[in-house]
Motif scaffolding. Structure first.
Motif: not given
Length: 237
Positions: A115, A118, A120-121, A123, A136, A139, A144, A146, A191-192
């Motif tokens: 995570v 990555s 891009r996340i 959730s 989050q 990230c 990232a 998110v 995630s990626d």
């Protein structure tokens, strides 16, 4: 051959076979007009392409259920919209992950590394995971993109009881969404590198186990699932 013409050697290597076992099977397929041979290259005929289009999704779908069919049959699948149920084969080979009893509500360490690297996340949570919002925010702080979709009750608790964490999410430009629907998954993370999905039991009971897939097509499927729930949610910021 569904991905293009192959030589006899390429077919043997792909199937981990030898000439004595592979060549008779290729001859049978030629006799049935399923494949066409041009020198040492084999390709699907028009009939072969039709067969390949039908068989491949079925083969992939069987991989989805292999070793975890009891999970799918005992859990509420309604949160998966029909168009994505029709494309369930995209998940490919899945892993049923059972968490350590001593760390039931902690974010898995092996997934945390993936995570954090990555770009891009995305959730969704229907239950409160104390550690997850901070992850989050971290990230997003690291660059990232998110998306965080929360069940309304979870969002209200986060905003009321965890003001610092909530503020950190907003400061770091995490896209927050509130979902108010009754039909919902327990959680998912895209995630990626992986797709993770938790479903409630058919009677609404919580289950810590989760379905994992690391296939590119599964990540694509997961992003479609995230798009679906974002489309049904209210954007906060």
């Amino acid at each position: 051959m569904t991905k293009g013409p192959k030589s006899a050697d390429e077919i043997k290597n792909r199937l981990n076979g030898d000439a004595f076992s592979i060549m008779p099977q290729l001859k049978k397929l030629k006799d049935m007009d399923v494949i066409v041979q041009e020198k040492d290259i084999y390709k699907l005929s028009d009939i072969g392409k039709i067969i390949g289009e039908k068989i491949l999704p079925l083969t992939e779908l069987l991989q989805v259920f292999e070793g975890n069919d009891n999970y799918w049959s005992t859990h509420d699948r309604r949160p998966i919209p029909e168009p994505l149920m029709n494309k369930l084969h995209m998940l490919g080979k899945c892993k049923l992950d059972e968490p350590d009893l001593d760390h039931l509500f902690e974010f898995p360490e092996d997934l945390k590394e993936m995570v954090f690297r990555s770009e891009r996340i995305r959730s969704f949570y229907s239950f409160f995971c104390p550690e997850c919002p901070t992850i989050q925010a971290t990230c997003a702080k690291n660059g990232a993109k998110v998306d965080l979709i929360l069940d309304e009750k979870i969002y209200d608790r986060l905003k009321k009881d965890f003001e610092d964490t909530y503020g950190s999410l907003l400061e770091n430009n995490v896209s927050l969404y509130i979902y108010r629907g009754k039909i919902k998954p327990s959680s998912f993370i895209i995630s990626d590198e992986f797709m993770m999905l938790k479903l409630f039991g058919k009677e609404g009971q919580f289950d810590h186990r989760k379905i994992m897939s690391f296939n590119k097509s599964a990540i694509e499927w997961g992003n479609e699932l995230a798009d679906y729930y974002i489309g049904l949610s209210e954007k906060v910021n």
